[in-house]
Design a protein around this motif. Structure first.
Motif, PDB file in Angstrom:
ATOM      1  N   ALA A  91       0.607  -1.267  -0.193  1.00 51.11           N
ATOM      2  CA  ALA A  91       0.178   0.127   0.082  1.00 51.11           C
ATOM      3  C   ALA A  91       1.330   1.171   0.163  1.00 51.11           C
ATOM      4  O   ALA A  91       2.277   1.232   0.471  1.00 51.11           O
ATOM      5  N   PHE A 126       4.075  -0.871   8.938  1.00 50.79           N
ATOM      6  CA  PHE A 126       2.222  -1.463   9.356  1.00 50.79           C
ATOM      7  C   PHE A 126       2.768   0.460   9.082  1.00 50.79           C
ATOM      8  O   PHE A 126       3.530   1.257   9.725  1.00 50.79           O
ATOM      9  N   ASN A 127       1.802   1.041   8.611  1.00 53.83           N
ATOM     10  CA  ASN A 127       0.853   2.399   9.266  1.00 53.83           C
ATOM     11  C   ASN A 127       0.208   2.681  10.180  1.00 53.83           C
ATOM     12  O   ASN A 127      -0.046   1.765  10.777  1.00 53.83           O
ATOM     13  N   ARG A 129      -2.799   2.822  10.540  1.00 56.07           N
ATOM     14  CA  ARG A 129      -4.348   2.463  10.754  1.00 56.07           C
ATOM     15  C   ARG A 129      -4.078   0.880  11.288  1.00 56.07           C
ATOM     16  O   ARG A 129      -5.532   0.369  11.103  1.00 56.07           O
ATOM     17  N   GLU A 131      -2.796  -0.820   8.795  1.00 58.30           N
ATOM     18  CA  GLU A 131      -2.068  -1.210   7.225  1.00 58.30           C
ATOM     19  C   GLU A 131      -0.812  -2.275   6.681  1.00 58.30           C
ATOM     20  O   GLU A 131      -0.121  -0.798   7.089  1.00 58.30           O
ATOM     21  N   GLU A 132      -0.583  -3.591   6.560  1.00 58.56           N
ATOM     22  CA  GLU A 132       0.488  -3.452   6.470  1.00 58.56           C
ATOM     23  C   GLU A 132       0.758  -3.097   4.789  1.00 58.56           C
ATOM     24  O   GLU A 132       0.013  -3.452   4.445  1.00 58.56           O
ATOM     25  N   VAL A 133       1.839  -1.934   4.310  1.00 57.15           N
ATOM     26  CA  VAL A 133       2.373  -1.626   3.767  1.00 57.15           C
ATOM     27  C   VAL A 133       3.163  -2.413   3.192  1.00 57.15           C
ATOM     28  O   VAL A 133       4.047  -1.801   1.531  1.00 57.15           O
TER      29      VAL A 133
END
Length: 148
Positions: A91, A126-127, A129, A131-133
Motif C-alpha cells: 500500500a 504497518f502504517n 491505521r 495496514e501492512e504497507v
C-alpha cells in the motif's frame, strides 16, 4: 545496549519497533539525496493524476526507515546481511504517515562456524491505521552467545 544473539531469536516470535512519522523534510531530503526527481514523489499536481491521488514516498525510503527501526534488534550482534528476498509494497505510504515494523523470525539454523548462526526474518511494516504497507525477508548471520 546489545541486540539479540542467535540464541535469543525464537521461530514464530515477533519483535516490535517504535513508530516513526515520515515528515515532509524526510521525504524531500531523501528524494534529493538519491536523485528521485519523479513527479509521483515530488509534484503534488502531477501525482494527483495518478491512481494514488497524490504524492507517495519512494519504496527505498520505506525500506531504509524500516531498517533503521530494526537496528536495536541487531546492534552489535549482526555479523552480516546475506540476502533480501520477497520485498512487497502492499500500500502507498505518504509524507505524514507513521510507520512501525514488526520483525518475525521465520527460521534459524547453525552454520559450520561455531560463533554464528543464520536467521531468516520477515519485516512487516504497518502504517498508523494498522495496514501492512511493506514486507520483506532478510537472511542474516548473528553472533552466538555460547559458541560450541
Amino acid at each position: 545496549m546489545a541486540g539479540k544473539y542467535y540464541e535469543d531469536f525464537e521461530v514464530g516470535a515477533r519483535y516490535q519497533t517504535f513508530g516513526r512519522t515520515i515528515t515532509e523534510g524526510d521525504h524531500s531530503l531523501f528524494c534529493a539525496m538519491v536523485g528521485y526527481h519523479v513527479p509521483l514523489f515530488i509534484d503534488e499536481v502531477e501525482a494527483k493524476k495518478t491512481p494514488y491521488g497524490g504524492r507517495i514516498c519512494p519504496s527505498h525510503l520505506i525500506m531504509s526507515f524500516s531498517t533503521g527501526q530494526t537496528e536495536s534488534l541487531f546492534h552489535g550482534t549482526i555479523m552480516g546481511l546475506l540476502a533480501l528476498d520477497r520485498g512487497r509494497f502492499l500500500a502507498p505510504v505518504r509524507p505524514g504517515d507513521t510507520i512501525r515494523t514488526e520483525v518475525e523470525c521465520l527460521e534459524k539454523r547453525l552454520t559450520s562456524k561455531p560463533d554464528r548462526g543464520l536467521v531468516v526474518l520477515r519485516d512487516h511494516v504497518f502504517n498508523q491505521r494498522g495496514e501492512e504497507v511493506f514486507s520483506m525477508d532478510k537472511t542474516a548471520l548473528f553472533r552466538r552467545r555460547t559458541p560450541d
